[in-house]
Write a protein that holds these residues in place. Structure first.
Motif, PDB file in Angstrom:
ATOM      1  N   ILE A  35     -67.119  16.127   3.004  1.00 20.00           N
ATOM      2  CA  ILE A  35     -66.852  15.919   4.441  1.00 20.00           C
ATOM      3  C   ILE A  35     -66.404  14.472   4.675  1.00 20.00           C
ATOM      4  O   ILE A  35     -65.459  14.214   5.421  1.00 20.00           O
ATOM      5  CB  ILE A  35     -68.093  16.301   5.282  1.00 20.00           C
ATOM      6  N   ARG A  36     -67.049  13.540   3.987  1.00 17.24           N
ATOM      7  CA  ARG A  36     -66.641  12.117   4.119  1.00 17.24           C
ATOM      8  C   ARG A  36     -65.189  11.932   3.704  1.00 17.24           C
ATOM      9  O   ARG A  36     -64.444  11.164   4.305  1.00 17.24           O
ATOM     10  CB  ARG A  36     -67.526  11.258   3.211  1.00 17.24           C
ATOM     11  N   LEU A  37     -64.780  12.650   2.635  1.00 19.78           N
ATOM     12  CA  LEU A  37     -63.411  12.503   2.129  1.00 19.78           C
ATOM     13  C   LEU A  37     -62.380  13.165   3.038  1.00 19.78           C
ATOM     14  O   LEU A  37     -61.198  12.858   2.949  1.00 19.78           O
ATOM     15  CB  LEU A  37     -63.306  13.125   0.726  1.00 19.78           C
ATOM     16  N   GLY A  38     -62.839  14.117   3.871  1.00 22.28           N
ATOM     17  CA  GLY A  38     -61.908  14.773   4.790  1.00 22.28           C
ATOM     18  C   GLY A  38     -61.829  16.282   4.668  1.00 22.28           C
ATOM     19  O   GLY A  38     -61.051  16.922   5.365  1.00 22.28           O
ATOM     20  N   TYR A  39     -62.630  16.878   3.770  1.00 19.83           N
ATOM     21  CA  TYR A  39     -62.686  18.359   3.737  1.00 19.83           C
ATOM     22  C   TYR A  39     -63.246  18.844   5.071  1.00 19.83           C
ATOM     23  O   TYR A  39     -64.230  18.281   5.568  1.00 19.83           O
ATOM     24  CB  TYR A  39     -63.626  18.844   2.634  1.00 19.83           C
ATOM     25  N   ARG A  40     -62.650  19.902   5.590  1.00 15.86           N
ATOM     26  CA  ARG A  40     -63.142  20.473   6.848  1.00 15.86           C
ATOM     27  C   ARG A  40     -63.421  21.979   6.733  1.00 15.86           C
ATOM     28  O   ARG A  40     -63.682  22.637   7.743  1.00 15.86           O
ATOM     29  CB  ARG A  40     -62.117  20.224   7.977  1.00 15.86           C
ATOM     30  N   HIS A  41     -63.303  22.502   5.536  1.00 15.08           N
ATOM     31  CA  HIS A  41     -63.498  23.946   5.294  1.00 15.08           C
ATOM     32  C   HIS A  41     -64.452  24.076   4.104  1.00 15.08           C
ATOM     33  O   HIS A  41     -64.185  23.540   3.035  1.00 15.08           O
ATOM     34  CB  HIS A  41     -62.103  24.547   5.014  1.00 15.08           C
ATOM     35  N   ILE A  42     -65.585  24.735   4.350  1.00 16.34           N
ATOM     36  CA  ILE A  42     -66.592  24.912   3.299  1.00 16.34           C
ATOM     37  C   ILE A  42     -66.814  26.410   3.106  1.00 16.34           C
ATOM     38  O   ILE A  42     -67.092  27.121   4.082  1.00 16.34           O
ATOM     39  CB  ILE A  42     -67.951  24.262   3.683  1.00 16.34           C
ATOM     40  N   ASP A  43     -66.708  26.856   1.872  1.00 15.78           N
ATOM     41  CA  ASP A  43     -66.873  28.279   1.569  1.00 15.78           C
ATOM     42  C   ASP A  43     -68.249  28.517   0.950  1.00 15.78           C
ATOM     43  O   ASP A  43     -68.578  27.941  -0.088  1.00 15.78           O
ATOM     44  CB  ASP A  43     -65.791  28.738   0.584  1.00 15.78           C
ATOM     45  N   CYS A  44     -69.030  29.375   1.583  1.00 16.22           N
ATOM     46  CA  CYS A  44     -70.422  29.613   1.167  1.00 16.22           C
ATOM     47  C   CYS A  44     -70.648  31.112   0.950  1.00 16.22           C
ATOM     48  O   CYS A  44     -69.801  31.937   1.263  1.00 16.22           O
ATOM     49  CB  CYS A  44     -71.386  29.177   2.274  1.00 16.22           C
ATOM     50  N   ALA A  45     -71.819  31.452   0.456  1.00 13.13           N
ATOM     51  CA  ALA A  45     -72.254  32.849   0.384  1.00 13.13           C
ATOM     52  C   ALA A  45     -73.753  32.856   0.164  1.00 13.13           C
ATOM     53  O   ALA A  45     -74.287  31.982  -0.536  1.00 13.13           O
ATOM     54  CB  ALA A  45     -71.566  33.583  -0.769  1.00 13.13           C
ATOM     55  N   SER A  46     -74.404  33.867   0.721  1.00 12.31           N
ATOM     56  CA  SER A  46     -75.856  33.910   0.547  1.00 12.31           C
ATOM     57  C   SER A  46     -76.207  34.090  -0.925  1.00 12.31           C
ATOM     58  O   SER A  46     -77.198  33.541  -1.411  1.00 12.31           O
ATOM     59  CB  SER A  46     -76.483  35.007   1.403  1.00 12.31           C
TER      60      SER A  46
END
Ligand code: A2P
Length: 318
Positions: A35-46
């Motif tokens: 996020i600090r670097l500029g990523y704005r999309h995080i892909d997760c899964a339970s």
């Protein structure tokens, strides 16, 4: 950053951070750094079993004023033991509680495979339920319900063939907007891409770097190492960039979203910078020539004796 805009005006950055295989104890720092670097999309899964730590990092970044929730695109996925319309909302609420978030941007059916409720991973065929017992269309009704309730802003599927998607589209009141599938130069999936494009469905490519950190149980003996591919290496050398950047830029230039996983700050930065790389038409031509329709995550872990699945019925391929 390239993005796609959905019908409701929401924008999803095409490049995201993958969290599959990112171990508890390191995934939180990786998400925070991303996020600090500029990523704005995080892909997760339970099923990645790390959502509490991912969520804590996201909330810490928001609390520190580094980003607002509205600026982030958070995806998660319904695990296979919660198929069936009435199981979707409890599963999504549990993921939201783990992440500590009020809503998701995108919720996907992780696999078109149903496991008996209460079973995490199937150990025998009896743990698997045939699609006739819990049709994907039934689970889709649950997905539509959580969308309508505002628990997620978009819904979609993962690991779904064109054939299963077409069947879903005939009954869907709310259409799937994304299909997340394995895609890289060894598995380019031109037909699936064309079918999804025709239906207005965005593809997100998982394992874009070949997922070399998969557990040995998910690897074939003679497996190619995508990051060592000589053609990718030669293109990278010509551009003065890394093979990973070539692999990521190739997806983005084709209008495909992708979610390379890294827990390493240098590689996180390297991967994000791939968005600035432009491959030439001859580069693209050379990469086209690498397609072998070679699955690295072929789903063979669903093929259990006495169970309902074969690779043919899973992928609807000969
Ligand atoms: P690490 O997390 O230590 O950076 P995929 O996204 O296809 O699942 O691939 C993830 C694998 O690729 C992980 O082993 C990850 O290691 C590695 N990786 C991520 N980014 C890079 C990069 N820029 N160069 C080389 N390897 C990378």
């Amino acid at each position: 950053m390239r993005s796609t805009t959905f019908a409701n005006g929401d924008r999803m950055p095409l490049l995201g951070l993958g969290t599959w295989k990112a171990a508890p104890g390191e995934v939180g720092a990786a998400v925070r750094e991303a996020i600090r670097l500029g990523y704005r999309h995080i892909d997760c899964a339970s099923v990645y079993a790390n959502e509490p730590e991912v969520g804590a990092a996201i909330r810490a970044a928001i609390a520190a004023g580094e980003v607002r929730r509205e600026e982030l695109w958070i995806t998660s996925k319904l695990w296979s033991n919660a198929h069936g319309h009435s199981n979707v909302e409890p599963a999504l609420r549990s993921t939201l509680a783990d992440l500590g978030l009020e809503w998701l941007d995108l919720y996907l059916i992780h696999w078109p495979v149903a496991i008996r409720p209460g079973v995490g991973f199937p150990s025998s065929g009896e743990d698997l339920l045939p699609l006739e017992a819990i049709p994907l269309s039934d689970t889709w009704r649950g997905m539509e319900a959580v969308l309508e309730r505002g628990l997620t802003r978009h819904i979609g599927v993962s690991n779904v063939s064109s054939r299963k998607l077409q069947a879903l589209l005939t009954m869907a009141r709310q259409r799937p907007e994304v299909n997340q599938v394995e895609r890289h130069p060894l598995l380019q999936q031109p037909q699936l891409l064309a079918d999804c494009a025709a239906a207005g469905i965005l593809i997100t490519a998982y394992s874009p770097l070949g997922s070399g950190d998969r557990p040995a149980s998910l690897k074939g003996a003679d497996e190619p190492v995508l990051l060592d591919n000589p053609v990718i290496g030669a293109i990278a050398a010509e551009h003065g960039c890394s093979p990973a950047q070539v692999l990521i830029a190739w997806q983005l230039q084709g209008g495909v979203s992708t979610i390379p996983k890294s827990v390493n700050p240098t590689r996180l930065r390297d991967n994000l910078a791939a968005a600035d790389l432009t491959l030439t038409p001859p580069d693209l031509e050379r990469i086209s020539g690498l397609d072998q329709h070679r699955r690295l995550v072929d789903g063979s872990f669903w093929l259990l004796e006495g169970g309902p699945w074969s690779l043919q019925t899973l992928w609807d391929e000969p």
